[in-house]
Design a protein around this motif. Structure first.
Motif, short mmCIF file in Angstrom:
data_model
loop_
_atom_site.label_atom_id
_atom_site.label_comp_id
_atom_site.label_asym_id
_atom_site.label_seq_id
_atom_site.Cartn_x
_atom_site.Cartn_y
_atom_site.Cartn_z
N PRO A 223 0.79 -1.27 -0.04
CA PRO A 223 0.03 0.09 -0.12
C PRO A 223 0.85 1.34 -0.03
O PRO A 223 2.07 1.39 0.52
N PRO A 224 0.42 2.40 -0.60
CA PRO A 224 1.24 3.65 -0.33
C PRO A 224 1.31 4.00 1.06
O PRO A 224 0.44 3.68 1.87
N PRO A 225 2.56 4.75 1.39
CA PRO A 225 2.78 5.03 2.69
C PRO A 225 1.62 5.80 3.16
O PRO A 225 1.18 6.87 2.43
N ALA A 226 1.18 5.70 4.58
CA ALA A 226 0.00 6.71 5.02
C ALA A 226 0.60 7.93 5.07
O ALA A 226 1.74 8.38 5.22
N ARG A 227 -0.17 8.89 4.49
CA ARG A 227 0.35 10.38 4.73
C ARG A 227 0.38 10.89 6.18
O ARG A 227 -0.16 10.54 7.14
N ALA A 228 1.64 11.65 6.09
CA ALA A 228 1.95 12.03 7.63
C ALA A 228 0.84 13.23 7.90
O ALA A 228 0.49 13.83 6.91
N ALA A 229 1.07 13.68 9.11
CA ALA A 229 0.15 14.44 9.48
C ALA A 229 0.57 15.72 8.92
O ALA A 229 1.63 16.10 8.99
N GLY A 230 -0.38 16.86 8.84
CA GLY A 230 -0.06 18.02 8.35
C GLY A 230 0.49 18.86 9.46
O GLY A 230 0.65 18.52 10.67
N LYS A 231 0.89 19.98 9.07
CA LYS A 231 1.53 21.04 10.26
C LYS A 231 0.73 22.34 9.95
O LYS A 231 0.62 23.07 9.10
N CYS A 248 10.08 26.63 6.86
CA CYS A 248 9.53 25.09 6.86
C CYS A 248 9.69 24.31 5.41
O CYS A 248 10.24 23.35 5.10
N LEU A 249 9.46 25.44 4.33
CA LEU A 249 9.65 24.90 2.93
C LEU A 249 11.08 24.70 2.64
O LEU A 249 11.37 23.69 1.87
N ARG A 250 11.98 25.56 3.14
CA ARG A 250 13.48 25.43 2.84
C ARG A 250 14.15 24.41 3.64
O ARG A 250 14.83 23.38 3.00
N GLU A 251 13.83 24.29 4.93
CA GLU A 251 14.70 23.42 5.80
C GLU A 251 14.07 22.20 6.03
O GLU A 251 14.50 21.19 6.07
N GLU A 252 12.53 21.99 6.07
CA GLU A 252 12.01 20.69 6.35
C GLU A 252 11.42 19.87 5.11
O GLU A 252 11.87 18.91 5.04
N ALA A 253 10.91 20.73 4.03
CA ALA A 253 10.58 19.73 2.91
C ALA A 253 11.29 19.99 1.86
O ALA A 253 11.31 19.30 0.88
N LYS A 254 12.51 20.91 2.29
CA LYS A 254 13.25 21.15 1.14
C LYS A 254 12.90 21.41 -0.24
O LYS A 254 13.17 20.83 -1.22
N ALA A 255 11.70 22.06 -0.10
CA ALA A 255 11.08 22.28 -1.47
C ALA A 255 11.49 23.38 -2.10
O ALA A 255 11.27 23.67 -3.45
N ILE A 256 12.37 24.41 -1.49
CA ILE A 256 12.66 25.47 -1.98
C ILE A 256 14.33 25.83 -1.74
O ILE A 256 14.69 25.16 -0.64
#
Lengths: 256, 620
Positions: A223-231, A248-256
């Motif tokens: 099964p796909p991994p369970a979605r982690a809780a949002g913040k 958060c986007l830069r350091e945690e999600a590393k999205a930017i």
């Protein structure tokens, strides 16, 4: 005109899929089964061709006993007869084995045009139609959204990125149906009543002279991994919240 | 995930496991049917309901209701395409005989289809529903020419139908009708009068609309005895079957209603210009008797409306209760670290949901049983069986109508409570359910009219044999339940409730012959609800006995004992389903059935305060 429509029985899109504990597949006892929606487009197009040009529509399906329901549904929509390729040896059939089985069944039938869905919504492989054409040695027109029949040839539209292809070929050929081709009809009540009396041939692998010679094996279903809780980002004002979001986007999600 | 309106697993349980409709397939009449065929019919009905009817439910309430513009009535535009496809697929009259254009489907199966259609979009379903009722009545009572001329085109959906009883001064008192008919030299009648609250009275889903109209032939006696029934088309029909000129039937407005806004409710003026003609249906002065065929079918249909909305409201409420996070569990209330949980964890929500579930499933079982009895009337091997089946239909029809609609309103309201404030807002369908279901307690004979019919006519019908047959069936289930360990202690409550009810019905006869006749007249509604609850209890126990057997077999197959089996509900939907059936019976037995003794006692006190107090004392 001899028209063939291949159909596959798949879990309803609304069904809750549970993966078997041993990862060998999905629990299939308690889910609702339906005709693959892309195959419905194929059946509808087959019926429209028949209504316009005469001839008959044969439904072919590979699947366990329950797949008969799907064949009957297509018959209730207006198809004339069915071939049910059913054999426990084919339970783990991959796209190649499925296409081989379909080809073996169709070879012996007169066929001018063969419809498949462009893919099945369960395994999403999208290979059976193309393989079937290769095995039969006839042209394939895939992902078709419009079809015009002109006596001994067909002209179809296939969308591609930013444009559309207009392709023409002689018959016989395989056409794989894409969403937009048509709007499938509902099986009518008189159709359901008649469907029961329409002939369906049940054939096993031996009768078709095929073996379950799979090219691809399913190693494991997970099964796909369970979605982690949002913040939830808290802060006193918008600027502070925006700064925290950026962090958060830069350091945690590393999205930017 | 279900379809959010009807539990199709329960539909199949009632049909196959509880009623056992397979028995029908062994009779000559239904020998062409089989279970896989019925499954296909149900699957297609569900698909049609969810894909075609449900999307128009909210639209026909808000943006696109029925309208009256420039002297014309328009059905919701969003009904046009579904209506066309509904007719094409043959859904108007699946249970109609093949020779009339139907499929001869058992009524029990059609009832399950109707539940799906009604739960998806009841306002839509009224158009084909009334057409079917009117066409069936013409098919039964009309001449071969009238069947050919009208009924066949109605069964196909090309023409639609209505029922025209109510007038501004003749609602519950249909005998007060003032619409009149005058015989013309050619044998037809000139019709004059006004009918109101006519559902589907005028609209543009079909060009032709066929109105069965109650009217009094000039010179005939007053009251219901003098009423005849006429077929009055919107357009005159030429000899070749084509439509001729307008028949002077004019819709002067539509009502602005609380709910079912997609259904055009019209005031119809017949013969304002003296140019409205109709054909007599059946014999003169037999109008009420003939119309009763359609009325009884419509009463069953209205009872189904109660079930439809109850089912849809319940399915939505359960889904929402599983998703909506609010408050901690009661045992964690003082723990600041505890997380809030889905509201289905809260006791009051669970109690409400189980109350709804038990009623919904009990009503489904009762209504399909009535439909099955109609099937038995058609295929019974002996006259005795036929009469017995008909007895159940007669007896249970007013209960179906009044009980299911009263409970339907309560269930929708309780479903809204589960949603809290959101349920009151139009973002969710709950508020529309509450509005749309309410009419069902009023039209098609108010629930008081149903109760009077039940108490005054149906209870004593056939010298009381029908009700005794019913109690006989219930007794059998009580005996069976007593021998099932999981149910025995609960079955006592059904027994007590039935015994109290029997004792009360015995006294009715005495009251009827004395000055206390006002007691059953005044208490007809509570009386009907008492019997209704006993019937629901019967059906829930019947289901629970079957469920217990199925569970035992399931546990044995899985190699678990009962205690282990109970824990399986989480992962095994069959186990969960059957355990839910046991829960229904236990809950209903513990929380509803024990009230019956007290409710019977209330009536038994023969208090007459409401009729004895001064009118002025109601409000000064």
């Amino acid at each position: 005109m001899n028209i063939i429509a291949c159909v596959k029985q798949v879990p309803d899109t609304e069904a809750q899929i549970k993966v078997k504990a041993d990862g060998s597949g999905i629990e299939d006892g308690q889910i609702k089964w339906v005709m693959n929606p892309y195959d419905e487009f194929g059946v509808e197009e087959a019926l429209k061709l028949k209504e316009k040009n005469g001839g008959d529509v044969t439904i072919v399906s590979v699947g366990p006993a329950r797949a008969m329901e799907t064949i009957r549904t297509a018959l209730a929509m207006g198809a004339d007869k069915g071939i049910h390729i059913s054999d426990p040896a084919l339970d783990n059939a991959d796209a190649f084995v499925t296409a081989s089985a379909l080809a073996a069944a169709i070879k012996g039938l007169p066929h001018d045009i063969i419809f498949c869905g462009q893919r099945a919504i369960d395994d999403d492989s999208g290979q059976v139609g193309a393989m079937l054409a290769e095995l039969l040695g006839i042209p394939q027109l895939t992902l078709v959204t419009k079809l015009d029949f002109a006596g001994s040839s067909v002209k179809v539209i296939r969308p591609i990125e930013g444009a559309q292809l207009s392709i023409e070929t002689s018959l016989p050929c395989v056409v794989t149906a894409q969403k937009g081709l048509n709007e499938p009809r509902y099986a009518s009540l008189p159709g359901i009543m008649k469907a029961k009396k329409k002939p369906v041939d049940v054939k096993n692998a031996a009768a078709l002279g095929i073996a379950s010679d799979v090219k691809a094996k399913v190693a494991k279903v997970v099964p796909p991994p369970a979605r982690a809780a949002g913040k939830i980002i808290c802060g006193d004002d918008a600027a502070q919240k925006a700064a925290e979001l950026a962090r958060c986007l830069r350091e945690e999600a590393k999205a930017i | 995930m279900g379809n959010s309106i009807v539990n199709t697993r329960d539909q199949r349980f009632v049909l196959y496991e509880q009623i056992g409709i397979d028995k029908l397939f062994t009779t000559d009449k239904y020998s062409g049917f089989s279970r896989d065929m019925v499954d296909m019919v149900l699957t297609e009905a569900e698909k049609f309901a969810v894909e075609m009817l449900l999307p128009a439910y909210d639209i026909a309430d808000k943006q696109d209701p029925a309208t009256f513009k420039d002297g014309k009535v328009h059905a919701p535009v969003c009904f046009q395409e579904p209506y066309r496809r509904y007719c094409e697929a043959g859904w108007i009259g699946p249970a109609v005989p093949v020779e009339l254009g139907g499929q001869g489907l058992p009524m029990s199966v059609f009832a399950a289809c109707l539940e799906l259609f009604g739960a998806a979009n009841y306002a839509f379903q009224m158009y084909p529903g009334l057409t079917l009722g009117a066409a069936s009545m013409i098919a039964t009572h009309g001449t071969p020419e009238q069947v050919q001329k009208y009924a066949l085109k109605m069964f196909s959906g090309e023409w639609s139908g209505t029922m025209c009883l109510t007038e501004p001064g003749a609602g519950s008192d249909v005998g007060a009708s003032r619409t009149s008919a005058r015989k013309l030299p050619d044998g037809t009648y000139s019709i004059t009068g006004t009918k109101c609250f006519i559902s589907s009275g005028d609209h543009d889903l079909t060009r032709q609309i066929v109105h069965p109209v109650l009217a009094r032939i000039e010179g005939d006696p007053p009251g219901t005895k003098g009423i005849s029934i006429f077929i009055v088309p919107k357009y005159r029909v030429e000899a070749d079957g084509s439509l001729g000129k307008a028949n002077d039937v004019v819709a002067s407005n539509i009502e602005h209603k609380m709910g079912i806004k997609g259904s055009a409710t019209c005031t119809l003026n017949f013969g304002e210009n003296g140019a409205c003609t109709g054909e007599l249906l059946g014999n003169e002065r037999e109008g009420i008797k003939i119309m009763f065929q359609m009325m009884n079918e419509a009463r069953f249909g209205t009872g189904m409306q109660g079930l439809d909305f109850a089912s849809a409201a319940f399915e939505h409420a359960v889904q929402y209760a599983k998703e909506r996070i609010q408050s901690k569990k009661i045992e964690d209330f003082t723990n600041p670290a505890a997380e809030s949980v889905a509201i289905i964890n809260h006791a009051d929500i669970r109690r409400s949901l189980l109350w709804m579930k038990a009623h919904v499933e009990g009503m489904r079982a009762m209504n399909y049983f009535i439909a099955y009895c109609i099937d038995q009337e058609h295929c019974a091997a002996t006259e005795e069986e036929k009469e017995r089946a008909k007895g159940f239909v007669d007896l249970l029809t007013p209960i179906c109508k009044a009980y299911c609609t009263d409970r339907g309103v309560e269930i929708c309201s309780l479903g809204m409570d589960v949603f809290g404030g959101y349920g009151y807002c139009s973002e969710y369908p709950m508020e529309q359910y509450v509005r749309d279901v309410k009419i069902a307690t009023i039209y098609e004979g108010t629930n008081y009219i149903q109760s009077l019919d039940f108490v005054g006519r149906k209870l004593g019908q056939n010298k009381g044999k029908n009700i005794m047959n019913l109690f006989g069936e219930i007794t059998k289930i009580i005996q069976s339940a007593k021998s099932v360990e999981a149910l025995s202690s609960y079955a006592v409550h059904l027994e007590n409730a039935m015994n109290s009810t029997i004792a009360l019905t015995m006294r009715l006869g005495q009251w009827a012959k004395s000055l206390d006749y006002i007691i059953p007249v005044m208490n007809a509604r509570p009386l009907l609800m008492i019997v209704g609850d006993v019937v629901i209890g019967w059906k829930l126990f019947e289901a629970a006995i079957i469920a217990q057997e199925k569970l035992a077999a399931l546990y044995a197959r899985l190699g678990v004992n009962e205690a282990q089996g109970r824990a399986l509900a989480k992962d095994n939907s069959e186990v969960a389903f059957y355990q839910g059936k046991l829960a229904n019976a236990r809950y209903f037995a513990s929380n509803v059935l024990p009230t019956i003794d007290g409710r019977c006692a209330c009536i038994g006190l023969t208090d007459k305060t409401p009729v004895e107090m001064a009118e002025e004392s109601f409000s000064v």
